[in-house]
Enzyme design. Sequence first.
Site, PDB file in Angstrom:
ATOM      1  N   GLY A  12      41.018  36.489  44.628  1.00 16.59           N
ATOM      2  CA  GLY A  12      40.357  37.688  45.152  1.00 16.59           C
ATOM      3  C   GLY A  12      41.237  38.921  45.231  1.00 16.59           C
ATOM      4  N   SER A  13      42.372  38.904  44.507  1.00 16.43           N
ATOM      5  CA  SER A  13      43.240  40.087  44.594  1.00 16.43           C
ATOM      6  C   SER A  13      42.575  41.301  43.954  1.00 16.43           C
ATOM      7  CB  SER A  13      44.614  39.820  43.994  1.00 16.43           C
ATOM      8  OG  SER A  13      44.495  39.412  42.667  1.00 16.43           O
ATOM      9  N   LEU A  84      34.191  32.719  37.577  1.00 12.36           N
ATOM     10  CA  LEU A  84      34.368  31.780  36.477  1.00 12.36           C
ATOM     11  C   LEU A  84      33.087  31.116  35.987  1.00 12.36           C
ATOM     12  CD1 LEU A  84      37.822  30.292  37.456  1.00 12.36           C
ATOM     13  CD2 LEU A  84      37.277  32.285  36.048  1.00 12.36           C
ATOM     14  N   ILE A  87      27.428  34.048  33.591  1.00 12.81           N
ATOM     15  CA  ILE A  87      26.345  34.799  34.225  1.00 12.81           C
ATOM     16  C   ILE A  87      25.025  34.374  33.573  1.00 12.81           C
ATOM     17  CG2 ILE A  87      25.412  37.131  34.582  1.00 12.81           C
ATOM     18  CD1 ILE A  87      27.930  36.421  36.246  1.00 12.81           C
ATOM     19  N   ASN A 101      32.947  43.121  33.686  1.00  7.10           N
ATOM     20  CA  ASN A 101      33.888  42.013  33.839  1.00  7.10           C
ATOM     21  C   ASN A 101      35.278  42.480  33.444  1.00  7.10           C
ATOM     22  OD1 ASN A 101      34.816  39.276  34.167  1.00  7.10           O
ATOM     23  ND2 ASN A 101      34.797  39.067  31.930  1.00  7.10           N
ATOM     24  N   HIS A 103      38.720  40.920  31.768  1.00 10.62           N
ATOM     25  CA  HIS A 103      39.267  39.753  31.078  1.00 10.62           C
ATOM     26  C   HIS A 103      40.764  39.989  30.886  1.00 10.62           C
ATOM     27  CE1 HIS A 103      39.081  36.140  28.683  1.00 10.62           C
ATOM     28  NE2 HIS A 103      39.942  36.735  27.856  1.00 10.62           N
ATOM     29  N   GLU A 173      45.753  44.957  35.828  1.00  6.86           N
ATOM     30  CA  GLU A 173      44.440  44.745  36.464  1.00  6.86           C
ATOM     31  C   GLU A 173      44.337  45.542  37.758  1.00  6.86           C
ATOM     32  OE1 GLU A 173      43.857  40.531  37.000  1.00  6.86           O
ATOM     33  OE2 GLU A 173      43.104  40.347  34.968  1.00  6.86           O
TER      34      GLU A 173
HETATM   35  C1  GAR Z   1      42.214  37.705  36.983  1.00  4.73           C
HETATM   36  O1  GAR Z   1      43.423  37.681  36.271  1.00  4.73           O
HETATM   37  C2  GAR Z   1      41.049  37.926  36.030  1.00  4.73           C
HETATM   38  O2  GAR Z   1      41.357  38.748  34.956  1.00  4.73           O
HETATM   39  C3  GAR Z   1      40.798  36.524  35.576  1.00  4.73           C
HETATM   40  O3  GAR Z   1      40.925  35.737  36.736  1.00  4.73           O
HETATM   41  C4  GAR Z   1      41.912  36.338  37.576  1.00  4.73           C
HETATM   42  C5  GAR Z   1      41.350  36.440  38.983  1.00  4.73           C
HETATM   43  O4  GAR Z   1      42.321  36.823  39.919  1.00  4.73           O
HETATM   44  N1  GAR Z   1      39.491  36.411  34.976  1.00  4.73           N
HETATM   45  C6  GAR Z   1      39.248  35.645  33.917  1.00  4.73           C
HETATM   46  O5  GAR Z   1      40.093  34.954  33.391  1.00  4.73           O
HETATM   47  C7  GAR Z   1      37.805  35.713  33.405  1.00  4.73           C
HETATM   48  N2  GAR Z   1      37.700  35.126  32.113  1.00  4.73           N
HETATM   49  P1  GAR Z   1      41.893  37.293  41.370  1.00  4.73           P
HETATM   50  O6  GAR Z   1      40.938  36.276  41.919  1.00  4.73           O
HETATM   51  O7  GAR Z   1      43.176  37.326  42.161  1.00  4.73           O
HETATM   52  O8  GAR Z   1      41.276  38.662  41.252  1.00  4.73           O
END
Ligand code: GAR
Length: 191
Positions: A12-13, A84, A87, A101, A103, A173
């Site tokens: 959830g960052s 994950l 959708i 989204n 990625h 991100e």
């Molecule tokens: C993030 O790095 C995001 O890009 C990735 O999951 C992580 C979630 O981190 N998403 C994917 O890989 C989608 N295919 P977070 O929960 O700390 O935000």
Amino acid sequence: MWKIAILASGEGSNAEQIVRYFREKTLDATFLIISNKTDAGVVRRATNLHIPIEIFLYQQFVSGEVTERLRTFNPDLIVLAGFLLKIPDNMVALFPNKILNIHPALLPKFGGRGMYGMHVHQAVKEQGETETGITIHLVNEHYDEGKIVFQKAVAIVPSDTAEDISAKVRVLELQYYPAVIHNFLKTNSRN
Ligand code: GAR
């Protein structure tokens, strides 16, 4: 006022950074966080941020129950932040061009089913890529194939491990996703 639904399954960052960005800029936004994991870091973060969080089971996503919940919330934008589950088509159909989204790679490379989190960074390392990055895109019926809204690259050096690559992507991100969301809202929705 913007209404933003965030769907998250993990730490959830990104979700937290998005909420903090809107608060720091004193933008008029209401958030709802939805997760499919009771024990995810995002649940703790949402509670600390005093953002309502609702947990649903996989079956409730597929059946359209979560789509119905979102219809009631009536969001300007649905943001996937480390969400994950695929959708469901019923959600894509109800919110065309309203689901973003992030990625953790430069799509169309390293996307698709099974490509999430460290799996992506390990694949990038194994392929000997000289750069990676982030892709922010609209969500359609196919994994990681919607229209690309924003990309940012970062260089990889041969000594970088998958963890180093992950850390570099994470910086991008947190730096860019909130501002891209803000800009998307300014360009595409009411107020
Ligand atoms: C993030 O790095 C995001 O890009 C990735 O999951 C992580 C979630 O981190 N998403 C994917 O890989 C989608 N295919 P977070 O929960 O700390 O935000």
